[in-house]
Design an enzyme around this catalytic site. Structure first.
Site, PDB file in Angstrom:
ATOM      1  N   HIS A  96      43.653 -15.576  62.658  1.00 39.52           N
ATOM      2  CA  HIS A  96      44.555 -14.964  61.673  1.00 39.52           C
ATOM      3  C   HIS A  96      45.397 -13.844  62.280  1.00 39.52           C
ATOM      4  O   HIS A  96      45.626 -12.812  61.642  1.00 39.52           O
ATOM      5  CB  HIS A  96      43.754 -14.435  60.477  1.00 39.52           C
ATOM      6  CG  HIS A  96      43.176 -15.529  59.630  1.00 39.52           C
ATOM      7  ND1 HIS A  96      43.867 -16.125  58.613  1.00 39.52           N
ATOM      8  CD2 HIS A  96      41.987 -16.185  59.693  1.00 39.52           C
ATOM      9  CE1 HIS A  96      43.120 -17.072  58.046  1.00 39.52           C
ATOM     10  NE2 HIS A  96      41.975 -17.143  58.698  1.00 39.52           N
ATOM     11  N   ASN A 145      43.926 -23.010  60.078  1.00 42.72           N
ATOM     12  CA  ASN A 145      43.754 -23.506  58.719  1.00 42.72           C
ATOM     13  C   ASN A 145      45.027 -23.409  57.902  1.00 42.72           C
ATOM     14  O   ASN A 145      45.150 -24.063  56.870  1.00 42.72           O
ATOM     15  CB  ASN A 145      42.624 -22.743  58.016  1.00 42.72           C
ATOM     16  CG  ASN A 145      41.266 -23.281  58.413  1.00 42.72           C
ATOM     17  OD1 ASN A 145      41.081 -23.724  59.546  1.00 42.72           O
ATOM     18  ND2 ASN A 145      40.319 -23.277  57.487  1.00 42.72           N
ATOM     19  N   ASP A 204      36.793 -15.026  60.291  1.00 41.78           N
ATOM     20  CA  ASP A 204      36.727 -16.329  59.629  1.00 41.78           C
ATOM     21  C   ASP A 204      37.628 -17.347  60.320  1.00 41.78           C
ATOM     22  O   ASP A 204      38.569 -16.996  61.032  1.00 41.78           O
ATOM     23  CB  ASP A 204      37.137 -16.200  58.161  1.00 41.78           C
ATOM     24  CG  ASP A 204      38.528 -15.621  58.006  1.00 41.78           C
ATOM     25  OD1 ASP A 204      38.860 -14.686  58.777  1.00 41.78           O
ATOM     26  OD2 ASP A 204      39.292 -16.083  57.155  1.00 41.78           O
ATOM     27  N   GLU A 205      37.310 -18.600  60.109  1.00 37.84           N
ATOM     28  CA  GLU A 205      38.182 -19.721  60.450  1.00 37.84           C
ATOM     29  C   GLU A 205      38.662 -19.721  61.903  1.00 37.84           C
ATOM     30  O   GLU A 205      39.825 -20.002  62.191  1.00 37.84           O
ATOM     31  CB  GLU A 205      39.399 -19.750  59.504  1.00 37.84           C
ATOM     32  CG  GLU A 205      38.992 -19.887  58.047  1.00 37.84           C
ATOM     33  CD  GLU A 205      40.175 -20.067  57.102  1.00 37.84           C
ATOM     34  OE1 GLU A 205      40.056 -20.866  56.169  1.00 37.84           O
ATOM     35  OE2 GLU A 205      41.207 -19.378  57.283  1.00 37.84           O
ATOM     36  N   LEU A 206      37.747 -19.433  62.807  1.00 37.65           N
ATOM     37  CA  LEU A 206      38.093 -19.500  64.218  1.00 37.65           C
ATOM     38  C   LEU A 206      38.345 -20.963  64.590  1.00 37.65           C
ATOM     39  O   LEU A 206      37.565 -21.847  64.255  1.00 37.65           O
ATOM     40  CB  LEU A 206      36.925 -18.946  65.035  1.00 37.65           C
ATOM     41  CG  LEU A 206      37.271 -18.466  66.440  1.00 37.65           C
ATOM     42  CD1 LEU A 206      38.266 -17.326  66.381  1.00 37.65           C
ATOM     43  CD2 LEU A 206      35.997 -18.002  67.144  1.00 37.65           C
TER      44      LEU A 206
END
Lengths: 552, 552
Positions: free
Chosen positions: A269, A294, A333-335
């Site tokens: 992110h 994502n 999050d969301e690596l």
């Protein structure tokens, strides 16, 4: 302290109190009482009352004068006119501290360690017109009590009244963390919108503003020493939060009993950082984005690079130092592993260090978290850092469980304190349709819409042992803003976010049918105070509690 | 008239025109052009230009000056600064009528029979600074052209410019009816909200305001001769629409090319009438409401009673006479047979007349529709009156297909003109959670949320023969307001409702990926004009057309 048993009995008799969140223990009566035109809130018993308490008293007095909320009954209270005209008058509310130590301000107490905040208070409003009394061990507790006092009254032709005196309230929160998260990176929100939201949060005793301030799409935070990030990464020169803005927001929040827990999400992110520092970002705007992130644009910090690790640690320290809170979130999050697999620089770094990606992530995380500790902060992370990665985290790390409420038990098993933020209960953006382009019939990934009833039915200790249950700090609603901006901030958040505020203050297990009339009160009072909360039902139903229930 | 083939070719070259709805035929160029500080719209060629056209010109000039919408590109147009500074200046737009007959006002033409309205126009903006030209056969057409002209321009540091001159536009609607329905009975909307909505509707060339003004929950319409209905049935004395309000709204709408098609739903959805006339209502607030009505409170007109039939006919005539439109809706949806089966008065009436309920409904409907014809109105009904009941309807009756788009062919088979209003495509309230109380996990009956992409993909003639397709007057989005009020009117409606506006003006078959950048333009221009349209994507995406598409 009033006898608890007696209070519980009384609750059954008069469930009509409109306070939200519901006090933990209370009794009400059936005597009309009105505020005297000369009504005042008396702080004289507190020597050296802090300025923010004085200001809170002034705001409460303003609400009492200006809410002008009519009772939610068909005749809006008209048939009680004689009773109200003949009622005794309340001339004052006496505010006092029940400790004799140094008086601390609300703002100081609001940013105490989350586990050690004292928010309890006792509020008594006699029916005979003798002075009402608000007592607490802390100015923060007094502030919560003032908030409650401000919700007891209705307006009829200029008279501010209740029909339910006397009130005896002994109150304290079930959980120390009651939050609301706002994403100001997908779309920007002016400071005024944030301040209005902070006011609204305080009205339902939410005590943490989780500020997801930057993300891959924009970097509005002006960080001293790193101003190039916002210069190149904000949506525009006007769409930033300067250090002065942050100070303003932090002070505004603290004076309302709210701790500002900021987040700079890492190492994912972070695409927008490449605008100023392309050397630190892997797979920058790589296409197709679905393979690298994502959501667009792709881009992650080169976590295996020592230069990037140093840069990130410095940035986090500088950013965290802008805030008074002990808590600061590094995200996590969301690596996206494919992003690093395709990044030559990262692959070279890993090879040189003979590390796996997970080992590099561990090094990176330990470095950034150590940096935060140096500036007095406690790290907060999204659940993946606990569940999906092999990362060494300090014991006091706080985990935000977002992917699913079913992951809570796994996080608790790891022994970390946790905050409920599950998408299946608390994501305010779900159900509004997919925002990705060329996706004709796509609805949102976390369909359906999370109703207030759904979040109200949440059980914070489901599937947890008694010991694990102690790890639950609380919970929060969250607004990701892919499809939100100032235009719909209020209506998408309120009154829905009040439902978690009650679950985590009053405790779970509330009945949605009994809660609905009080939640109407919240929505209408918010509207009177300038927050555009939506109506939950036709006004016909709002004025007739229960008449629009499924089996009415 | 420009050669259509040439125009079609040009469309492929420059698809970037931001006009919404997309003109039926147009070409754009690549020459920068700016509005001169002295730019003016010249009406001098129209002798006796009507006042509403003069006012529309003034509003357009205001928008040109005050929109200050920056181009939706990453640098907001900055890199075009030199081109804009060096651009030719446009000094005037010459407006002229291409007929020589008596000049009629926009307001007169807006309420013409829906099939006979003339909304076409031709707009030419040369690239060399010579005067632009707007021509039409009607002032209504000129108004549509002014609306288009107002969408061609962006702002850069105070310069109002386009990069796409010359423009050649030949435009006319695919369908004569493009509507928006608002329910002002479940929750009330002040006149200012309705006017702001009318402005927004006109910006996307919506030409019909379907005003579902009263329902079972409240009766805000003050009808001359029937003022007891609003006196007893409005939510409050302030929450009404007086005859002066209605006149104001009708004039405001007409001056913006919008016909106001009001509805008094009968014989169901009339519970609130009992507050003034209990003698006319069966199963008033009967419990459990689920057995007597689709939503609380229950109550239907006693359709078998001649007194009630006369009362209803008189009410409809008086109400319809408040509006200029030829169209007036008598509703007819969701009739509950059990309500009448349990109503002694209705059963006695039926027995005395030796009629079935359906025969009584036929008599009732013929009487009320005959009354409407007496005051010059054409009846509009919900689909059940065509599909579910044995009711004699005039050939010119218009049917609103709402339950499902799959019912369209059945309505067309009956030979009635129809308006698309299907809940599976156009209901703006769907997906926001159920509003009925004590319904813990209930989502809305018409889940999921209807995205703009879904309604944009609607085919108005699906499953219709060529002959049946001629029965399609157009279509509309609809807002039922069980969970809406002034707080969320703008964000729940805009820009979504613009998608049907384009389907029914430009024709179906548009590509959502190509439409999205223009719809961003709509949302941002609405915001500049004070309508709180929501962002459809992160600003990062809105500034980078296509970059957030599914496969980008």
């Amino acid at each position: 302290m009033l006898p608890l048993v007696a209070l519980s009995v009384l609750v059954a008799v008069s469930p009509a109190i409109a306070v939200w969140p519901l006090p933990r223990q209370y009794s009400t009566g059936t005597t009309p009482l009105r505020l005297s035109p000369a009504f005042h809130i008396d702080l004289s018993g507190i020597h050296g009352a802090p300025q923010d308490l004085v200001a809170a008293v002034a705001r409460t007095s303003n609400y009492l004068r200006n809410d002008k909320l009519q009772a939610l009954v068909p005749d809006r209270g008209a048939s009680s006119g004689n009773a109200i005209r003949g009622a005794k008058s309340l001339n004052s509310l006496t505010v006092s501290l029940t400790t004799s130590g140094k008086v601390r301000s609300i703002s100081e107490e609001a940013v105490d360690d989350v586990e050690s905040r004292v928010e309890s208070y006792t509020l008594t409003v006699p029916a005979d017109g003798s002075p009402a009394s608000l007592k607490a061990n802390s100015t923060l507790g007094l502030f919560r009590g003032l908030t409650t006092f401000g919700q007891l009254w209705y307006d009829l032709n200029g008279a501010t009244y209740t029909l339910e005196a006397p009130f005896n309230i002994v109150d304290s929160p079930a959980y120390p963390y009651r939050g609301f998260m706002l994403d100001t990176a997908r779309n920007y929100f002016p400071v005024a919108d944030i301040k209005r939201t902070l006011d609204a949060m305080s009205w339902v005793k939410i005590n943490t503003f989780h500020w997801h301030v930057v993300d891959s799409q924009s970097f509005p935070l002006v960080v001293p020493g790193y101003t190039e990030l916002s210069q190149k990464g904000a949506y525009s020169a006007a769409q930033v939060y300067t250090p002065a803005d942050v100070k303003d927001i932090v002070q505004y929040a603290a004076a309302r009993g709210i701790d500002v827990m900021a987040e700079i999400d890492t190492p994912g992110h972070t695409s927008i950082i490449a605008k100023a520092h392309p050397e630190h970002i892997a797979c920058f705007e790589a296409s197709p984005w679905t393979q690298f992130a994502n959501e667009p644009p792709a881009g992650q910090l080169r976590l295996a690079s020592s230069a990037t690790t140093n840069f990130t640690t410095g940035l986090l320290k500088a950013a965290a130092s802008m805030f008074q809170s002990k808590l600061f979130s590094t995200g996590g999050d969301e690596l996206n592993a494919n992003c690093y697999a395709k990044d030559n620089a990262t692959q070279a770094d890993l090879a040189a260090q003979q590390k796996t990606l997970e080992q590099a992530l561990d090094t990176f995380t330990q470095a950034t978290h150590a940096g935060l500790r140096e500036v007095g902060k406690r790290a907060v992370v999204w659940e993946e850092m606990v569940l999906d990665h092999q990362v060494t985290l300090a014991n006091d790390t706080v985990a935000l469980v977002w992917i699913s409420s079913e992951h809570v038990a796994s996080v608790a098993q790891k022994g970390y304190k946790l905050v409920h933020a599950a998408s299946d209960y608390f994501y305010l953006d779900c159900g509004g349709g997919g925002w990705v382009g060329q996706n004709v019939l796509g609805n949102s990934w976390c369909d359906p819409f999370k109703t207030w009833q759904k979040s109200y039915s949440f059980n914070p200790t489901a599937n947890l042992t008694a010991e694990q249950s102690k790890l639950v700090l609380g919970g929060q609603h969250l607004l990701w803003t892919e499809q939100s901006g100032p235009a719909n901030l209020d209506p998408i958040v309120w009154p829905r976010a009040a439902s978690s505020a009650e679950v985590f203050w009053s405790g779970p297990g509330g009945d949605v049918g009994k809660a609905l009339p009080r939640l109407h009160d919240v929505a209408f009072r918010f509207q009177q105070r300038g927050v555009r909360a939506i109506p939950l039902q036709p006004l016909w139903c709002a004025l007739r509690a229960g008449k629009c229930d499924l089996n009415a």
